[in-house]
Design a protein around this motif. Structure first.
Motif, mmCIF file in Angstrom:
data_model
loop_
_atom_site.group_PDB
_atom_site.id
_atom_site.type_symbol
_atom_site.label_atom_id
_atom_site.label_comp_id
_atom_site.label_asym_id
_atom_site.label_seq_id
_atom_site.Cartn_x
_atom_site.Cartn_y
_atom_site.Cartn_z
ATOM 1 N N ARG A 86 0.842 -1.203 0.000
ATOM 2 C CA ARG A 86 0.000 0.000 0.000
ATOM 3 C C ARG A 86 0.874 1.249 0.000
ATOM 4 O O ARG A 86 1.883 1.309 0.690
ATOM 5 C CB ARG A 86 -0.903 0.011 1.225
ATOM 6 C CG ARG A 86 -1.888 -1.153 1.263
ATOM 7 C CD ARG A 86 -2.717 -1.121 2.523
ATOM 8 N NE ARG A 86 -1.910 -1.334 3.710
ATOM 9 C CZ ARG A 86 -2.004 -0.609 4.824
ATOM 10 N NH1 ARG A 86 -2.877 0.395 4.905
ATOM 11 N NH2 ARG A 86 -1.258 -0.884 5.869
ATOM 12 N N ASP A 88 0.837 5.598 0.411
ATOM 13 C CA ASP A 88 0.065 6.745 0.878
ATOM 14 C C ASP A 88 0.041 7.820 -0.205
ATOM 15 O O ASP A 88 0.515 7.596 -1.333
ATOM 16 C CB ASP A 88 0.634 7.276 2.198
ATOM 17 C CG ASP A 88 2.077 7.779 2.076
ATOM 18 O OD1 ASP A 88 2.531 8.074 0.952
ATOM 19 O OD2 ASP A 88 2.762 7.879 3.116
ATOM 20 N N ASP A 89 -0.493 9.005 0.121
ATOM 21 C CA ASP A 89 -0.655 10.028 -0.908
ATOM 22 C C ASP A 89 0.670 10.633 -1.358
ATOM 23 O O ASP A 89 0.731 11.327 -2.373
ATOM 24 C CB ASP A 89 -1.607 11.133 -0.431
ATOM 25 C CG ASP A 89 -1.181 11.741 0.897
ATOM 26 O OD1 ASP A 89 -0.102 11.366 1.414
ATOM 27 O OD2 ASP A 89 -1.932 12.583 1.413
ATOM 28 N N ILE A 94 3.035 2.010 3.115
ATOM 29 C CA ILE A 94 2.386 2.049 4.429
ATOM 30 C C ILE A 94 2.612 0.709 5.121
ATOM 31 O O ILE A 94 2.079 -0.323 4.707
ATOM 32 C CB ILE A 94 0.873 2.304 4.290
ATOM 33 C CG1 ILE A 94 0.612 3.611 3.535
ATOM 34 C CG2 ILE A 94 0.206 2.323 5.656
ATOM 35 C CD1 ILE A 94 -0.847 3.825 3.173
ATOM 36 N N SER A 145 -5.084 2.707 9.555
ATOM 37 C CA SER A 145 -4.012 2.558 8.575
ATOM 38 C C SER A 145 -4.575 2.458 7.161
ATOM 39 O O SER A 145 -4.049 3.053 6.223
ATOM 40 C CB SER A 145 -3.175 1.324 8.904
ATOM 41 O OG SER A 145 -2.265 1.043 7.874
ATOM 42 N N LYS A 148 -5.357 5.590 5.022
ATOM 43 C CA LYS A 148 -4.245 6.315 4.409
ATOM 44 C C LYS A 148 -3.902 5.787 3.017
ATOM 45 O O LYS A 148 -3.119 6.404 2.294
ATOM 46 C CB LYS A 148 -3.009 6.204 5.299
ATOM 47 C CG LYS A 148 -3.189 6.763 6.702
ATOM 48 C CD LYS A 148 -1.951 6.502 7.542
ATOM 49 C CE LYS A 148 -2.147 6.967 8.987
ATOM 50 N NZ LYS A 148 -0.966 6.637 9.831
ATOM 51 N N THR A 149 -4.484 4.651 2.643
ATOM 52 C CA THR A 149 -4.117 3.986 1.390
ATOM 53 C C THR A 149 -4.654 4.738 0.181
ATOM 54 O O THR A 149 -5.859 4.950 0.053
ATOM 55 C CB THR A 149 -4.648 2.537 1.370
ATOM 56 O OG1 THR A 149 -4.121 1.823 2.491
ATOM 57 C CG2 THR A 149 -4.256 1.831 0.082
ATOM 58 N N LYS A 150 -3.740 5.108 -0.722
ATOM 59 C CA LYS A 150 -4.116 5.793 -1.960
ATOM 60 C C LYS A 150 -3.889 4.922 -3.193
ATOM 61 O O LYS A 150 -4.484 5.151 -4.235
ATOM 62 C CB LYS A 150 -3.326 7.099 -2.111
ATOM 63 C CG LYS A 150 -3.546 8.087 -0.973
ATOM 64 C CD LYS A 150 -5.021 8.452 -0.835
ATOM 65 C CE LYS A 150 -5.251 9.407 0.326
ATOM 66 N NZ LYS A 150 -6.693 9.718 0.523
#
Length: 496
Positions: A86, A88-89, A94, A145, A148-150
């Motif tokens: 994963r 983040d942005d 992550i 958590s 936060k995944t993008k």
């Protein structure tokens, strides 16, 4: 001379090879990394470890000869399938990646199966190793958590992202996520919508040989490259291994025994329906597919046995001695369910067994029983293929199971098919190198590329009398699962 690099992001190490335009492997390198096991059934890795291992391996390959640094034209990747990464942005990983052999998602698989006809859409049933159940587990157990995944990626796609900045996934890996619409070759909006997943977190789907960006210039300088190679999408490790073994037509199959064991057969029909009994994925060759069965603890069963009961003996000596043991290991059978099983049982709770232990058995008989049990388990997958019209003409054997003459003959005798070996034991790294060569248009087809890149070794023909004996033993072997399933369920609460 022009060169390509093929990289495999494996479970225990990252491996790479340097290949010239004639298909000659000039050098190879590998770098191991840790598996993080916080408790039974949980298997994770830090994606940054893969990247650091890549930098070390690439530097070693590039330094092989003075002309290499200015003549590497392309690079591609194979990688462990299903493992969830994963971002983040800001594009940072992550936490740890949840690996393919992580089995914490039994309840999530049950939920998927109950709520949606996932087999109809993806051609695969929900099993613990796949990507979608891991996502649902995170939503349930680590939602802060998960928020936060993008972007979600698989291991080799993470490496492509680190090299190019582009977020893509090839069809062979996409078809192993349980989010892929197989018939329409796209992400399934039905599955995404049902589980409240945003299409925006999914990477762009591409073909394995598609050009997906140039390697970052700063990274090139760091590695000692004087040119900026093209990066190609790559493939899941099994698809890449099949390409590197020349599995190009119906009747061809690959038997790969590494940590897990895989038997896969070439397929050319997108509409084949195994009803989830076998996995069905895209091949790295366009408009081609493969059916596949998996033994979760294949080579792992043998390494577990050696490390615990024959630590002072080399693998070579251990395997050489099994030729002194008769077929059937003097009445001893082994089931390789150390971490549950994938095909055909899809059972995370089942565990392995030695059946028929007596005072006459010794290290040699136990070793042969382990080898025979692993091969019987793979035969269960081949039986499903055969029942659905797949008749194999040859099987190319790779991995640890191809390093022992005794085991290769056992494979031929149990499966009843000619077993061929490769002169080069490069596996998925060779497939990755071929993907780069095809992406660069060095060859017009995979078959043409294979003529230069693939060399076969010895062949092993089944003995009719041995095959007959093994068929009788196999009937007994198949009874073990049903007769130990309930016992293992009762023992579950005593496991750490």
């Amino acid at each position: 001379m022009k060169y390509v690099i093929g990289i495999d992001v494996g479970t225990s190490s990252l491996s790479g090879i340097l290949v010239n335009e004639r298909g000659e492997v000039l050098t190879s390198a590998s770098e191991s990394y840790r598996i993080i096991t916080i408790k039974s059934g949980y298997n994770e890795q830090d994606p940054v470890d893969w990247y650091n291992a890549f930098c070390k391996v690439a530097k070693e390959l590039i330094s092989y000869a003075p002309d290499i640094s200015r003549n590497i034209e392309g690079i591609s990747f194979a990688g462990q399938m299903h493992s969830l990464v994963r971002l983040d942005d800001e594009g940072n990983a992550i936490g740890n990646a949840i690996l393919w052999n992580d089995t914490r998602t039994k309840q999530e698989c049950e939920r998927i199966t109950k709520e949606i006809d996932v087999i109809k859409i993806t051609k695969n049933k929900a099993v613990e190793g796949f990507t979608l159940p891991k996502i649902l587990w995170l939503q349930e157990h680590d939602f802060e958590s998960w928020k936060k995944t993008k972007t979600i990626l698989l291991p080799k796609d993470y490496m492509v992202y680190r090299l190019t900045g582009n977020k893509v996934m090839d069809k062979s890996d996409a078809s192993g996520t349980l989010i892929y619409d197989f018939k329409h070759e796209c992400w399934s909006e039905e599955i995404l919508n049902h589980f409240d997943l945003d299409l925006g977190i999914m990477p762009k789907i591409v073909n394995s040989t598609d050009f997906v960006g140039h390697m970052d210039a700063l990274l090139c300088r760091k590695l000692g490259l004087l040119t900026i190679p093209k990066v190609f999408a790559g493939a899941g490790d099994n698809s890449a291994a099949a390409l590197g073994a020349g599995i190009f037509k119906k009747g061809d199959a690959l038997l790969s025994i590494g940590t897990s064991g895989v038997i896969l057969a070439f397929e050319d029909d997108i509409d084949v329906d195994y009803k989830g009994e076998l996995h069905y994925f895209h091949h790295s060759i366009e408009r081609s597919y493969y059916s596949m069965g998996v033994t979760l603890s294949a080579g792992h069963s043998l390494s577990w046995f050696k490390n615990n009961f024959a630590k002072s003996i080399s693998f070579t000596d251990l395997m050489n001695e099994i030729s002194e043991v008769p077929i059937g290991s003097s009445g001893l059978l082994f089931t390789p369910y150390l971490n549950g099983e994938r095909t055909p049982h899809t059972d995370a709770t089942i565990r392995g067994s030695f059946i028929g232990v007596s005072a006459e058995h010794n290290l040699k008989t136990f070793t042969r029983a382990v080898v025979e049990g692993i091969t019987f388990s793979l035969k269960e997958s081949y039986d499903i293929m055969f029942e659905n019209g797949i008749e194999l003409e040859r099987i190319v054997s790779t991995g640890g199971g191809a390093r022992s003459v005794e085991w290769l003959q056992i494979q031929a005798d149990i499966l009843g098919v000619e077993i061929k070996t490769l002169q080069s034991a490069e596996g998925p790294t060779m497939g990755a190198a071929m993907i780069a060569a095809l992406g660069l248009r060095w060859f017009e087809s995979a078959k043409e590329c294979g003529k230069s890149f693939i060399s076969y070794g010895e062949s092993y023909v089944p003995s009719p009398s041995n095959h007959k004996k093994y068929n009788e033993l196999y009937k007994i072997y198949k009874q073990i699962y049903s007769n130990t399933k309930d016992i293992n369920m009762q023992l579950k609460e005593y496991r750490k």
